[in-house]
Design an enzyme around this catalytic site. Structure first.
Site, PDB file in Angstrom:
ATOM      1  N   SER A 188       0.923  -1.226   0.059  1.00 35.08           N
ATOM      2  CA  SER A 188      -0.018  -0.028  -0.130  1.00 35.08           C
ATOM      3  C   SER A 188       0.886   1.286  -0.025  1.00 35.08           C
ATOM      4  O   SER A 188       0.244   2.321  -0.335  1.00 35.08           O
ATOM      5  CB  SER A 188      -0.967  -0.037   1.326  1.00 35.08           C
ATOM      6  N   HIS A 216      -5.543  -4.414  -0.201  1.00 39.41           N
ATOM      7  CA  HIS A 216      -5.605  -3.479  -1.142  1.00 39.41           C
ATOM      8  C   HIS A 216      -5.985  -3.781  -2.534  1.00 39.41           C
ATOM      9  O   HIS A 216      -5.626  -2.823  -3.396  1.00 39.41           O
ATOM     10  CB  HIS A 216      -4.160  -2.541  -1.082  1.00 39.41           C
ATOM     11  N   LYS A 247     -11.802  -0.845   3.262  1.00 41.99           N
ATOM     12  CA  LYS A 247     -11.241  -0.152   2.182  1.00 41.99           C
ATOM     13  C   LYS A 247     -12.097   0.011   0.855  1.00 41.99           C
ATOM     14  O   LYS A 247     -13.017   0.660   1.013  1.00 41.99           O
ATOM     15  CB  LYS A 247      -9.727  -0.569   2.021  1.00 41.99           C
TER      16      LYS A 247
HETATM   17  N1  PLP Z   1      -3.168  -5.686   5.630  1.00 39.35           N
HETATM   18  C1  PLP Z   1      -2.600  -4.535   5.152  1.00 39.35           C
HETATM   19  C2  PLP Z   1      -1.582  -4.499   4.094  1.00 39.35           C
HETATM   20  C3  PLP Z   1      -3.133  -3.127   5.333  1.00 39.35           C
HETATM   21  O1  PLP Z   1      -2.603  -2.060   4.806  1.00 39.35           O
HETATM   22  C4  PLP Z   1      -4.010  -3.064   6.533  1.00 39.35           C
HETATM   23  C5  PLP Z   1      -4.411  -1.546   6.947  1.00 39.35           C
HETATM   24  O2  PLP Z   1      -4.095  -0.574   6.373  1.00 39.35           O
HETATM   25  C6  PLP Z   1      -4.577  -4.126   6.923  1.00 39.35           C
HETATM   26  C7  PLP Z   1      -4.144  -5.270   6.623  1.00 39.35           C
HETATM   27  C8  PLP Z   1      -5.631  -3.959   8.317  1.00 39.35           C
HETATM   28  O3  PLP Z   1      -6.671  -3.956   7.724  1.00 39.35           O
HETATM   29  P1  PLP Z   1      -7.776  -3.061   8.485  1.00 39.35           P
HETATM   30  O4  PLP Z   1      -7.655  -1.566   8.136  1.00 39.35           O
HETATM   31  O5  PLP Z   1      -9.263  -3.632   7.946  1.00 39.35           O
HETATM   32  O6  PLP Z   1      -7.628  -3.326   9.977  1.00 39.35           O
END
Ligand code: PLP
Length: 406
Positions: A188, A216, A247
């Site tokens: 991300s 993402h 997201k």
């Molecule tokens: N995995 C990745 C690659 C992320 O960037 C994020 C959060 O930004 C998550 C997991 C966690 O997801 P959540 O925001 O639903 O807790």
């Protein structure tokens, strides 16, 4: 020990480095997002949000809101318990079916966030599989790292997106030990994409399981929004696909999709699943409506691609340095935490543009950036406003531009 003095001293050090995080106090405006009200020191003002992970604007989609309102009226506010103790609502069951179908898997399991799904999923698999070795991409998200660490399993970190290094490490392991390769589809912060097929190939060669974080990717890629693995026809080759509802789907919550047995195993052993209250039914209903819509509709994905291309093209044309990548994320590289924060503050104060500075430890020191996420809800006028403001601040601060720009 003077505890308060300790806390203050640590915070002062963060501030000196320019890495102290300040949250923008925002009120998203449903129906006109990316418009939001910003509650700042000098009062309230209208701003345009340019860094949201509500990538497709589904957080205000009428179908999502209607589904949430209906479930709220029918079931009330909360789930009322953990999944085991009265908290399993029919909306959770329907959502899990929807998610299993999205990824072409036998089953899916919901968690309260993507973070928790990674933490609980990886820690349970790696701790319960006897002598499991985890192979983890060097740039994996904190939630994956924490899950792996909590498992206490042996963890081998392979170079980011480097299949040769992964294979080198796999080949050195005892062929009989269980192995789990943990990686992401879209990273991300840089917006680069993993070589999923090649990773699956080496996983098969060495008998390893694969765990792909599509946080993402889901909603955004693939004909039905199943993520990059769907787009590349690889979903059936992954042991576990993990995703978020927070997201592109615009709501909140996390999940894994996998075989019936694997999901049942996590359901039965993961403390992060068992010992916490289930998501509110209205959240599950909203997420399901969002997923169902994005399984059929290409409009949001097409519009997003168009907006991303336009932002990239306009920034390139005036020499603002962006990191090239094949995804929807446009990192504008600043390379200094103090400049990055100042630019972000100035954009907010002077132009009503909200882009959060991304500093260490989220990205390595020296690669501080503004992470711009264009979405279908950004108009041409929004884009011009952003580009002009960035151009102005780049000139004012005499920041270097990319020399070969038009
Ligand atoms: N995995 C990745 C690659 C992320 O960037 C994020 C959060 O930004 C998550 C997991 C966690 O997801 P959540 O925001 O639903 O807790």
């Amino acid at each position: 020990m003077d505890y308060q003095a300790f806390f203050k001293q640590e915070l002062a050090a963060l501030k000196d480095e320019g890495n102290y995080r300040v949250f923008a106090d925002l009120e998203r405006k449903s129906g006109t997002f990316p418009a939001a009200s910003y509650h700042g020191a000098t009062g309230q003002k209208d701003v345009t949000v340019w860094c949201s992970n509500d990538y497709l604007g589904m957080g205000q989609h009428p179908k999502v809101l209607a589904a949430m309102h209906e479930a709220l009226e029918k079931c009330g506010a909360g789930a009322g318990g953990t999944r085991n103790i009265s908290g399993t609502n029919h909306y959770h069951v329907l959502l899990e079916q929807e998610l299993a179908d999205l990824h072409g898997k036998e089953a899916a399991l919901l968690f309260t966030s993507g973070y928790v799904s990674n933490w609980a999923g990886l820690s349970t698999l790696a701790s319960r599989l006897p002598n499991c070795v985890v192979l983890s991409d060097a740039l994996n998200h904190a939630s994956m790292i924490e899950g792996i660490r909590h498992s206490r399993a042996t963890c081998k970190v392979f170079k980011h997106n480097d299949v040769a290094d992964l294979e080198r490490q796999l080949s050195a392991l005892d062929p009989d030990v269980p192995k789990l390769i943990a990686f992401e589809s879209v990273y991300s912060m840089d917006g680069d994409i993993a070589p999923i097929k090649e990773i699956c190939d080496v996983a098969d060669k060495y008998g390893a399981m694969t765990y792909l974080d599509e946080v993402h990717g889901v909603g955004l890629y693939g004909a039905r929004g199943g993520g990059v693995a769907e787009r590349e026809g690889l979903m059936d080759r992954l042991t576990v696909i993990e995703g978020t509802l927070a997201k592109a789907f615009g709501v909140v919550g996390g999940y894994i999709a996998a075989s019936e047995a694997l999901c049942d195993f996590i359901r039965s052993f993961a403390s992060g699943f068992i010992f916490t209250t289930a998501l509110p039914p209205a959240v599950a209903a909203g997420a399901r409506a969002s997923i169902r819509h994005l399984k059929e509709s290409q409009i949001e994905r097409d519009q997003q691609k168009d907006r991303v291309q336009k932002v990239r093209h306009r920034l390139r044309a005036i020499g603002i340095p962006t990191l090239e990548n094949p995804s929807h994320i446009v990192p504008v590289m600043v390379g200094n935490p103090i400049h990055c924060k100042r630019i972000s503050d100035w954009l907010m104060e002077t132009h009503g543009i909200y882009v959060q500075p991304i500093n260490y430890p989220t990205v390595p020191k020296g690669t501080e950036r503004l992470r711009i996420t264009p979405s279908p809800v950004h108009s041409d006028a929004d884009i011009e406003h952003l580009v002009e403001a960035l151009s102005e601040i780049w000139s004012q601060c005499a920041l270097s531009r990319v020399s070969d720009a038009a």
